[in-house]
Design a protein around this motif. Structure first.
Motif, PDB file in Angstrom:
ATOM      1  N   ASN A  67     -11.674  36.556  19.077  1.00  0.00           N
ATOM      2  CA  ASN A  67     -11.287  37.583  19.300  1.00  0.00           C
ATOM      3  C   ASN A  67     -11.572  39.366  19.333  1.00  0.00           C
ATOM      4  O   ASN A  67     -11.251  40.228  19.403  1.00  0.00           O
ATOM      5  CB  ASN A  67      -9.550  37.589  18.665  1.00  0.00           C
ATOM      6  CG  ASN A  67      -8.838  36.338  18.481  1.00  0.00           C
ATOM      7  OD1 ASN A  67      -8.787  35.986  20.310  1.00  0.00           O
ATOM      8  ND2 ASN A  67      -8.200  36.139  17.782  1.00  0.00           N
ATOM      9  N   SER A 173      -8.605  37.364  30.020  1.00  0.00           N
ATOM     10  CA  SER A 173      -6.642  37.558  29.599  1.00  0.00           C
ATOM     11  C   SER A 173      -6.430  36.011  30.155  1.00  0.00           C
ATOM     12  O   SER A 173      -5.577  35.929  29.995  1.00  0.00           O
ATOM     13  CB  SER A 173      -7.031  38.956  31.032  1.00  0.00           C
ATOM     14  OG  SER A 173      -7.202  38.654  32.012  1.00  0.00           O
ATOM     15  N   GLU A 176      -6.563  34.275  27.442  1.00  0.00           N
ATOM     16  CA  GLU A 176      -5.103  34.968  26.418  1.00  0.00           C
ATOM     17  C   GLU A 176      -3.606  34.393  26.546  1.00  0.00           C
ATOM     18  O   GLU A 176      -2.797  33.986  26.274  1.00  0.00           O
ATOM     19  CB  GLU A 176      -5.088  35.879  25.738  1.00  0.00           C
ATOM     20  CG  GLU A 176      -6.440  36.294  25.207  1.00  0.00           C
ATOM     21  CD  GLU A 176      -6.439  38.301  24.468  1.00  0.00           C
ATOM     22  OE1 GLU A 176      -5.166  38.779  25.686  1.00  0.00           O
ATOM     23  OE2 GLU A 176      -7.266  38.448  25.086  1.00  0.00           O
ATOM     24  N   VAL A 177      -3.770  33.937  28.012  1.00  0.00           N
ATOM     25  CA  VAL A 177      -2.543  33.394  29.018  1.00  0.00           C
ATOM     26  C   VAL A 177      -2.235  32.233  28.471  1.00  0.00           C
ATOM     27  O   VAL A 177      -0.677  31.103  28.054  1.00  0.00           O
ATOM     28  CB  VAL A 177      -2.392  34.039  30.476  1.00  0.00           C
ATOM     29  CG1 VAL A 177      -1.122  33.196  31.063  1.00  0.00           C
ATOM     30  CG2 VAL A 177      -2.139  35.527  30.844  1.00  0.00           C
ATOM     31  N   GLU A 179      -3.481  30.475  26.211  1.00  0.00           N
ATOM     32  CA  GLU A 179      -3.018  30.157  24.510  1.00  0.00           C
ATOM     33  C   GLU A 179      -1.559  30.215  24.311  1.00  0.00           C
ATOM     34  O   GLU A 179      -1.053  30.130  23.665  1.00  0.00           O
ATOM     35  CB  GLU A 179      -4.272  30.997  24.278  1.00  0.00           C
ATOM     36  CG  GLU A 179      -4.196  30.551  22.453  1.00  0.00           C
ATOM     37  CD  GLU A 179      -5.161  31.491  22.191  1.00  0.00           C
ATOM     38  OE1 GLU A 179      -5.241  32.113  21.086  1.00  0.00           O
ATOM     39  OE2 GLU A 179      -6.477  30.962  21.696  1.00  0.00           O
ATOM     40  N   GLU A 180      -1.028  31.904  25.338  1.00  0.00           N
ATOM     41  CA  GLU A 180       0.232  31.942  24.701  1.00  0.00           C
ATOM     42  C   GLU A 180       1.172  31.022  25.091  1.00  0.00           C
ATOM     43  O   GLU A 180       1.925  30.635  25.154  1.00  0.00           O
ATOM     44  CB  GLU A 180       0.509  33.425  25.377  1.00  0.00           C
ATOM     45  CG  GLU A 180      -0.257  34.534  24.268  1.00  0.00           C
ATOM     46  CD  GLU A 180       0.287  34.626  23.259  1.00  0.00           C
ATOM     47  OE1 GLU A 180       1.479  34.635  22.437  1.00  0.00           O
ATOM     48  OE2 GLU A 180      -0.468  35.350  22.543  1.00  0.00           O
ATOM     49  N   ASP A 183       0.363  28.050  22.229  1.00  0.00           N
ATOM     50  CA  ASP A 183       1.891  27.986  22.109  1.00  0.00           C
ATOM     51  C   ASP A 183       2.923  28.684  21.921  1.00  0.00           C
ATOM     52  O   ASP A 183       3.768  28.011  21.595  1.00  0.00           O
ATOM     53  CB  ASP A 183       1.523  29.136  21.379  1.00  0.00           C
ATOM     54  CG  ASP A 183       0.164  29.880  19.910  1.00  0.00           C
ATOM     55  OD1 ASP A 183      -0.333  28.483  20.422  1.00  0.00           O
ATOM     56  OD2 ASP A 183      -0.506  30.911  20.496  1.00  0.00           O
ATOM     57  N   LEU A 184       3.857  28.590  22.835  1.00  0.00           N
ATOM     58  CA  LEU A 184       5.066  28.585  23.772  1.00  0.00           C
ATOM     59  C   LEU A 184       5.840  27.135  23.572  1.00  0.00           C
ATOM     60  O   LEU A 184       6.911  26.703  23.285  1.00  0.00           O
ATOM     61  CB  LEU A 184       5.181  29.214  24.661  1.00  0.00           C
ATOM     62  CG  LEU A 184       6.797  29.697  25.004  1.00  0.00           C
ATOM     63  CD1 LEU A 184       7.883  30.632  24.230  1.00  0.00           C
ATOM     64  CD2 LEU A 184       6.797  29.822  26.696  1.00  0.00           C
TER      65      LEU A 184
END
Length: 187
Positions: A67, A173, A176-177, A179-180, A183-184
């Motif tokens: 990161n 980006s 990161e989307v 990964e989010e 996680d969700l």
């Protein structure tokens, strides 16, 4: 790499507990000041210590999670081999920064110990107490940076360009989307 993820998890938890402890201290401080007109004093001092120790820990967390910020606007437009070489350069460069930080922290700690320095605050905290975990956090960052640099160099020397490109590339980006979203779904 599993061991480094465990180290990252432990460092994240430690930083979180430090922040929670600081939040509780500040809450007690505010309540005591408002209700009893008394102050524990030192919330800002304690906050500075938590910030320094937390920064040292988060360097390692960011390194393991890939990161750290890199200027990558041209990175994805380069050919895959060049991306791999750029990833290696970035990984090896990190070890120099980590070594500088760890060395400097060690020198500061050594001087503090030799002079018996204390904070110029009402608590007069012996400065080696916060500087020891701060220095250890920066040494951890250096050790992890060295571990990653060795791994990246092995991939480079063995010609495993794709592995070097994929394992050490900066997060974009889109990454990161993803990964989010992952996680969700796990929550």
């Amino acid at each position: 790499m599993e061991t480094t993820k465990k180290i990252s998890y432990i460092a994240s938890c430690l930083f979180g507990y430090l922040c929670l402890g600081l939040s509780l201290f500040i809450s007690v401080e505010v309540i005591m000041r408002k209700v009893f007109g008394k102050s524990l004093q030192g919330a800002d001092e304690l906050g500075g210590y938590v910030l320094a120790i937390g920064a040292a820990l988060t360097f390692s967390i960011a390194l393991i999670g890939n990161n750290h910020i890199r200027i990558d606007m041209f990175h994805y437009k380069m050919p895959p081999k060049m991306q791999a070489v750029m990833n290696w350069i970035a990984t090896v460069s990190t070890i120099f920064l980590a070594a500088l930080l760890a060395f400097s922290a060690f020198r500061v700690l050594r001087e503090t110990l030799s002079y018996g320095s204390t904070a110029p605050t009402p608590w007069a905290t012996p400065l080696h107490y916060p500087q020891i975990p701060w220095t250890l956090g920066l040494i951890l960052f250096f050790a992890l940076a060295a571990y990653q640099a060795i791994g990246a160099t092995r991939l480079l020397l063995s010609g495993r360009w794709d592995d070097l490109r994929v394992l050490y590339q900066p997060k974009g980006s889109a990454d990161e989307v993803k990964e989010e979203l992952r996680d969700l779904q796990q929550r």
